[in-house]
Scaffold this motif. Sequence first.
Motif, PDB file in Angstrom:
ATOM      1  N   GLY A  15       0.816  -1.201   0.000  1.00 38.08           N
ATOM      2  CA  GLY A  15       0.000   0.000   0.000  1.00 38.08           C
ATOM      3  C   GLY A  15       0.850   1.252   0.000  1.00 38.08           C
ATOM      4  O   GLY A  15       2.083   1.208   0.119  1.00 38.08           O
TER       5      GLY A  15
ATOM      6  N   GLN B 225      -1.264   4.834   3.632  1.00 35.17           N
ATOM      7  CA  GLN B 225      -2.061   3.666   4.007  1.00 35.17           C
ATOM      8  C   GLN B 225      -1.337   2.830   5.056  1.00 35.17           C
ATOM      9  O   GLN B 225      -1.950   2.342   6.009  1.00 35.17           O
ATOM     10  CB  GLN B 225      -2.351   2.812   2.762  1.00 35.17           C
ATOM     11  CG  GLN B 225      -3.341   1.679   3.002  1.00 35.17           C
ATOM     12  CD  GLN B 225      -4.781   2.146   3.043  1.00 35.17           C
ATOM     13  OE1 GLN B 225      -5.051   3.326   3.190  1.00 35.17           O
ATOM     14  NE2 GLN B 225      -5.708   1.210   2.916  1.00 35.17           N
TER      15      GLN B 225
ATOM     16  N   ARG C  40     -10.315   3.685   2.764  1.00 43.43           N
ATOM     17  CA  ARG C  40      -9.003   3.181   3.166  1.00 43.43           C
ATOM     18  C   ARG C  40      -9.124   2.173   4.304  1.00 43.43           C
ATOM     19  O   ARG C  40      -8.433   1.148   4.307  1.00 43.43           O
ATOM     20  CB  ARG C  40      -8.106   4.341   3.593  1.00 43.43           C
ATOM     21  CG  ARG C  40      -7.742   5.264   2.447  1.00 43.43           C
ATOM     22  CD  ARG C  40      -6.606   6.164   2.807  1.00 43.43           C
ATOM     23  NE  ARG C  40      -6.202   6.976   1.672  1.00 43.43           N
ATOM     24  CZ  ARG C  40      -5.008   7.521   1.550  1.00 43.43           C
ATOM     25  NH1 ARG C  40      -4.101   7.330   2.491  1.00 43.43           N
ATOM     26  NH2 ARG C  40      -4.704   8.256   0.502  1.00 43.43           N
TER      27      ARG C  40
ATOM     28  N   LEU D 169      -8.162  -1.975   4.469  1.00 46.26           N
ATOM     29  CA  LEU D 169      -7.224  -2.501   5.455  1.00 46.26           C
ATOM     30  C   LEU D 169      -7.770  -3.696   6.235  1.00 46.26           C
ATOM     31  O   LEU D 169      -7.008  -4.432   6.857  1.00 46.26           O
ATOM     32  CB  LEU D 169      -6.847  -1.398   6.449  1.00 46.26           C
ATOM     33  CG  LEU D 169      -5.811  -0.375   5.993  1.00 46.26           C
ATOM     34  CD1 LEU D 169      -5.596   0.669   7.073  1.00 46.26           C
ATOM     35  CD2 LEU D 169      -4.485  -1.046   5.648  1.00 46.26           C
TER      36      LEU D 169
END
Length: 239
Positions: free
Chosen positions: A123, A127, A165, A169
């Motif tokens: 990423g 991130q 985001r 994750l």
Amino acid sequence: MLSIDGPSTWAVRPDLSGLTPSGALRWGTEHAFAAILQQRPPMILLNAPATEVDVLTRLVRATSLTAPVALLSRDRTNTVAALNAGACDVLDPQAPLVELVWRIHADLRRCTLPSSAPACPSGTTSQRLLFDVLARARAVVCCHDLRLLLGTPALPMTLRALRARISRLKPVFLEQGLDLVVDQQWGLATCRAQTRISTDTAGGSLAVCPPEGHTQAAVRRPGRPGPVRLNEPARRVTG
């Protein structure tokens, strides 16, 4: 040093008392994110000149997600607000250099090293910083602070972009044996990573962050248990 208005002209000379600065970084840049991840600073000097008090407190809270913060400010009226927001010290950049150096040494003695956390394998730098912040957080993290940390004071990251985001994750947290718990209400969100546990024994709840300047009103719905107090584990209702 993390600077809001670009590179600062103030710096500590490395030849004094063994204190070597890591350099001035611009808030919200990929370079700043990379430096925080690679160097794991025990403390960040936040340079935020001519900043309104409410903005200053949010900056301190957001920066504190990565490391303890000492604020550089000539305006002493900001001292109480900065300390109340979590700053470990407020330094006057116009003070004698030797005094600044030894005050920073004293602050560093009080700062604990960042807790260890698994690294995000891929990423963008921002991130990976988001993963690191959430994986190390010991309390719920408010979207206000995350949006400011990953954006700028003038242009915080949008809530929609932050949600996207965080969603990307979640598989990474599962691979590391962690659950990323997100609670959303009123268009806002709080989140926290925790060790994965079975659904049979899962307990606790996440605090909901109300809009700034507002308080939360607890509402009881017919046929449902009463409201859960903030920051307290949910209780099983029987009978």
